[in-house]
Write a protein that holds these residues in place. Structure first.
Motif, PDB file in Angstrom:
ATOM      1  N   VAL A   1      89.212   5.597  32.920  1.00 17.18           N
ATOM      2  CA  VAL A   1      89.808   4.196  32.863  1.00 17.18           C
ATOM      3  C   VAL A   1      88.828   3.496  33.913  1.00 17.18           C
ATOM      4  N   ARG A   2      88.073   3.995  34.786  1.00 14.14           N
ATOM      5  CA  ARG A   2      87.622   3.591  35.656  1.00 14.14           C
ATOM      6  C   ARG A   2      85.976   3.154  35.577  1.00 14.14           C
ATOM      7  N   GLY A   3      85.443   1.887  35.691  1.00 12.99           N
ATOM      8  CA  GLY A   3      83.947   1.888  35.664  1.00 12.99           C
ATOM      9  C   GLY A   3      83.499   1.844  33.953  1.00 12.99           C
ATOM     10  N   ILE A   4      82.306   2.312  33.749  1.00 17.05           N
ATOM     11  CA  ILE A   4      81.863   2.014  32.688  1.00 17.05           C
ATOM     12  C   ILE A   4      81.445   3.218  31.721  1.00 17.05           C
TER      13      ILE A   4
ATOM     14  N   ALA B   1      75.569  18.805  10.922  1.00 22.39           N
ATOM     15  CA  ALA B   1      75.558  20.223  10.536  1.00 22.39           C
ATOM     16  C   ALA B   1      75.115  20.780  11.803  1.00 22.39           C
ATOM     17  N   LYS B   2      74.502  20.132  12.726  1.00 22.97           N
ATOM     18  CA  LYS B   2      74.211  20.559  14.021  1.00 22.97           C
ATOM     19  C   LYS B   2      73.703  19.377  14.996  1.00 22.97           C
ATOM     20  N   THR B   3      74.189  19.690  16.253  1.00 22.99           N
ATOM     21  CA  THR B   3      74.299  18.575  17.229  1.00 22.99           C
ATOM     22  C   THR B   3      73.966  19.091  18.517  1.00 22.99           C
ATOM     23  N   TYR B   4      72.827  18.588  19.182  1.00 24.39           N
ATOM     24  CA  TYR B   4      72.619  18.625  20.626  1.00 24.39           C
ATOM     25  C   TYR B   4      73.273  17.537  21.373  1.00 24.39           C
ATOM     26  N   ASP B   5      74.177  17.620  22.392  1.00 22.64           N
ATOM     27  CA  ASP B   5      74.402  16.481  23.472  1.00 22.64           C
ATOM     28  C   ASP B   5      73.331  16.485  24.568  1.00 22.64           C
ATOM     29  N   ILE B   6      73.043  15.425  25.143  1.00 20.23           N
ATOM     30  CA  ILE B   6      72.392  15.545  26.463  1.00 20.23           C
ATOM     31  C   ILE B   6      73.232  14.996  27.455  1.00 20.23           C
ATOM     32  N   GLU B   7      73.232  15.500  28.321  1.00 23.45           N
ATOM     33  CA  GLU B   7      74.457  15.051  29.443  1.00 23.45           C
ATOM     34  C   GLU B   7      73.699  14.872  30.881  1.00 23.45           C
ATOM     35  N   VAL B   8      73.610  13.654  31.321  1.00 18.10           N
ATOM     36  CA  VAL B   8      73.043  13.442  32.706  1.00 18.10           C
ATOM     37  C   VAL B   8      73.800  13.602  33.818  1.00 18.10           C
ATOM     38  N   TRP B   9      73.258  13.869  34.906  1.00 21.98           N
ATOM     39  CA  TRP B   9      74.187  14.170  35.889  1.00 21.98           C
ATOM     40  C   TRP B   9      74.441  12.826  36.779  1.00 21.98           C
ATOM     41  N   ALA B  10      75.923  12.796  37.092  1.00 21.07           N
ATOM     42  CA  ALA B  10      76.221  11.345  37.792  1.00 21.07           C
ATOM     43  C   ALA B  10      77.070  11.920  39.042  1.00 21.07           C
ATOM     44  N   PRO B  11      76.180  12.174  40.294  1.00 23.76           N
ATOM     45  CA  PRO B  11      76.681  12.270  41.527  1.00 23.76           C
ATOM     46  C   PRO B  11      77.948  11.785  41.884  1.00 23.76           C
TER      47      PRO B  11
ATOM     48  N   PRO C   1      75.186   2.597  29.179  1.00 22.57           N
ATOM     49  CA  PRO C   1      76.310   2.513  30.128  1.00 22.57           C
ATOM     50  C   PRO C   1      75.998   3.742  31.125  1.00 22.57           C
ATOM     51  N   ARG C   2      75.919   4.862  30.294  1.00 26.73           N
ATOM     52  CA  ARG C   2      75.850   6.198  31.251  1.00 26.73           C
ATOM     53  C   ARG C   2      74.731   6.141  32.037  1.00 26.73           C
ATOM     54  N   THR C   3      73.500   5.766  31.225  1.00 30.12           N
ATOM     55  CA  THR C   3      72.227   5.825  31.947  1.00 30.12           C
ATOM     56  C   THR C   3      72.158   4.774  33.223  1.00 30.12           C
ATOM     57  N   PHE C   4      73.118   3.588  32.995  1.00 30.35           N
ATOM     58  CA  PHE C   4      73.220   2.762  34.099  1.00 30.35           C
ATOM     59  C   PHE C   4      73.950   3.444  35.139  1.00 30.35           C
ATOM     60  N   ILE C   5      74.912   4.185  34.695  1.00 31.10           N
ATOM     61  CA  ILE C   5      75.813   4.763  35.900  1.00 31.10           C
ATOM     62  C   ILE C   5      74.841   5.934  36.622  1.00 31.10           C
ATOM     63  N   ALA C   6      73.873   6.573  35.721  1.00 30.90           N
ATOM     64  CA  ALA C   6      73.142   7.722  36.399  1.00 30.90           C
ATOM     65  C   ALA C   6      72.216   7.138  37.450  1.00 30.90           C
ATOM     66  N   ILE C   7      71.543   5.986  36.988  1.00 31.86           N
ATOM     67  CA  ILE C   7      70.618   5.281  37.979  1.00 31.86           C
ATOM     68  C   ILE C   7      71.130   4.686  39.174  1.00 31.86           C
ATOM     69  N   LEU C   8      72.397   4.056  39.061  1.00 30.15           N
ATOM     70  CA  LEU C   8      73.119   3.827  40.462  1.00 30.15           C
ATOM     71  C   LEU C   8      73.674   4.923  41.150  1.00 30.15           C
ATOM     72  N   GLU C   9      74.051   5.778  40.666  1.00 32.19           N
ATOM     73  CA  GLU C   9      74.653   7.114  41.342  1.00 32.19           C
ATOM     74  C   GLU C   9      73.621   7.853  41.848  1.00 32.19           C
TER      75      GLU C   9
END
Length: 423
Positions: free
Chosen positions: A272-275, A332-342, A390-398
């Motif tokens: 619920v918090r942030g973006i 039929a097949k999916t890869y997710d890319i997950e970025v680290w948000a410290p 949004p999550r790229t934005f998060i990763a950059i800030l963090e």
RNA sequence: GGAGGGUUAGCCUAAUUGGUAAGGCGGCGGAUUUGAAAUCCGCUGGGGUUACUCCCUUGGGGGUUCGAGUCCCUCACCCUCCGCCA
């Protein structure tokens, strides 16, 4: 949508696929029954129509000769009535059949690991090392509010929870990301930029596979019967609907920036918090139409295209392969890319790259004519975020935060930002 | 919002008063050829069937009729004009 082949000749494959995904396979029995009923009615109707066609030729001929045809016409009136009855029955059976058939998800590719939910997804590899902090890294909402670039209070007042107002360099960073993503994919990866409508008719959402299953997830404009798209994929899957493409034109590669709208029904209390999870966000989406034999190579290429962005931004990320239980409906097949948000201490999904094979193409009736045979075949379609902002934005800030709460701007974004830090 | 015109197969184009969609181009296959071009023949979207000389498909849906591309109603989209707005 799958080929009916799976219902008739490859039923075990279908049942197994549904079980692997955690679906109830009982629906298959019902579908088989409806399919048989449907075909029985088609046969019956065809026979009557054949009789009608034949006899009607007699009517035309006899009438020209001036013969008395009143008896023949009375007979044909009966035949027509029966045809109509059968057609009505058939329409009912078919609409029921279609309703169920549209709820059948895609068959997972053989390389997809079996699992019940996201806990059984497979981390394939990690790129880049999470940065070591000599202070406690803050979450993006703290950084953002303090820097005056994110305003949640005002957003809540305007629109409710799960919205954000981006201000000043925050708004500029958002715009910089969108432009940077588009530039990389158009210049370096050869995609054609497309700006599609973000409001679509229901038939378009059916074609992409978002309806009927995800009705609750989409915003709906009742007055005009239009849906706000949850992803550009919804629009792009319709770019060549009902078309037969030239084989030489494939693969068709498109990249679109659009806002995306999601109701996030059922995720109350989560993120619920942030973006991390918001109702409206921006995304640059990659979409390709390919020949069937090329789609799995293209899937790997698209993954690399999305990864390229994170490499250029120098953000640590990992590649996760979704298991059967977590696989998207059309995929039929999916890869997710997950970025680290410290700051939040989590890996966040910034991209999902999927091969839907011919699943969307069947629904959207998008085909190509194969030169060697002259026959038409369904294309394969693939989609992948490249990336969600949004999550790229998060990763950059963090990841780029400093001890004093200011944030350094990644090198590649500086030409877009005109500054090297947000302070 | 109002008025008019339009939508036929991958593309382009026909179809007397209603009688069951004719052509052309492209593509594929075959014949011919040393090869190619040209020419000729067949095929071309969907469905059902053991199979076929079977059924369906004129933007979608409905109606009238023994029979609808054709007549009627309705919806969608495109074009032109008017109005309104940006």
């Amino acid at each position: 949508m799958l080929s009916f082949e799976f219902l008739r000749e490859k039923r075990e494959v279908l049942i197994k696929a549904l079980e692997k995904r955690g679906y109830d396979a009982a629906i298959v029995d019902e579908l088989v029954k409806l399919d048989e009923e449907r075909r029985r009615l088609i046969r019956e109707g065809d026979e009557l129509r054949r009789i009608r066609n034949q006899r009607n030729e007699d009517v035309a001929r006899l009438k020209k000769q001036g013969a008395d045809i009143s008896e023949l016409i009375a007979e044909l009136r009966q035949v027509s009535r029966r045809i109509k009855e059968i057609e009505e029955k058939q329409a009912k059976v078919e609409s029921k059949f279609k309703e169920l058939w549209l709820q059948i998800p895609n068959i997972p590719h053989e390389s997809v690991p079996i699992g019940k939910d996201e806990t059984e997804n497979k981390v394939i590899r990690q790129e880049g090392e999470p940065r070591e902090f000599d202070f406690e890294p803050k979450p993006h909402w703290e950084l953002g509010e303090k820097l005056g670039i994110l305003d949640f209070k005002t957003a809540a007042k305007m629109s409710g929870s799960r919205f954000a107002v981006y201000k000043g360099l925050g708004a500029k960073l958002e715009r910089a990301l969108i432009n940077f993503f588009l530039d990389v994919h158009t210049r370096e990866h050869g995609y054609v930029e497309v700006m599609p409508p973000v409001l679509v008719k229901s038939e378009s959402a059916y074609a992409s596979g978002h309806l009927p299953k995800f009705r609750e997830e989409m915003y709906f404009i009742e007055q005009d019967e239009l849906f706000l798209i949850p992803t550009a994929e919804t629009s792009l899957a319709n770019l060549h609907r009902d078309k037969i493409l030239d084989e030489d034109s494939l693969p068709l590669k498109y990249v679109s920036y659009t806002p995306c709208f999601r109701r996030e029904a059922g995720s109350y209390g989560k993120d619920v918090r942030g973006i991390i999870r918001v109702h409206q966000f921006n995304k640059v989406e990659l979409f390709q139409f390919t020949k069937p034999e090329d789609s799995y190579d293209v899937l790997e290429q698209m993954l690399a295209h999305a990864e390229k962005i994170l490499k250029l931004l120098k953000l640590p990320y990992r590649i996760v392969q979704l298991c059967t239980g977590d696989l998207g409906f059309a995929s039929a097949k999916t890869y997710d890319i997950e970025v680290w948000a410290p700051g939040v201490g989590r890996w966040l999904e910034v991209s999902s790259v999927s091969n839907t094979e011919s699943f969307q193409a069947r629904r959207s009736n998008t085909r190509f004519r194969r030169k060697s045979t002259g026959k038409v075949e369904f294309v394969h379609t693939l989609n992948g975020s490249g990336l969600a902002t949004p999550r790229t934005f998060i990763a950059i800030l963090e990841n780029y935060q400093r001890k004093d709460g200011t944030v350094e701007i990644p090198e590649v974004l500086r030409p877009y930002m005109g500054v090297s830090e947000i302070a």
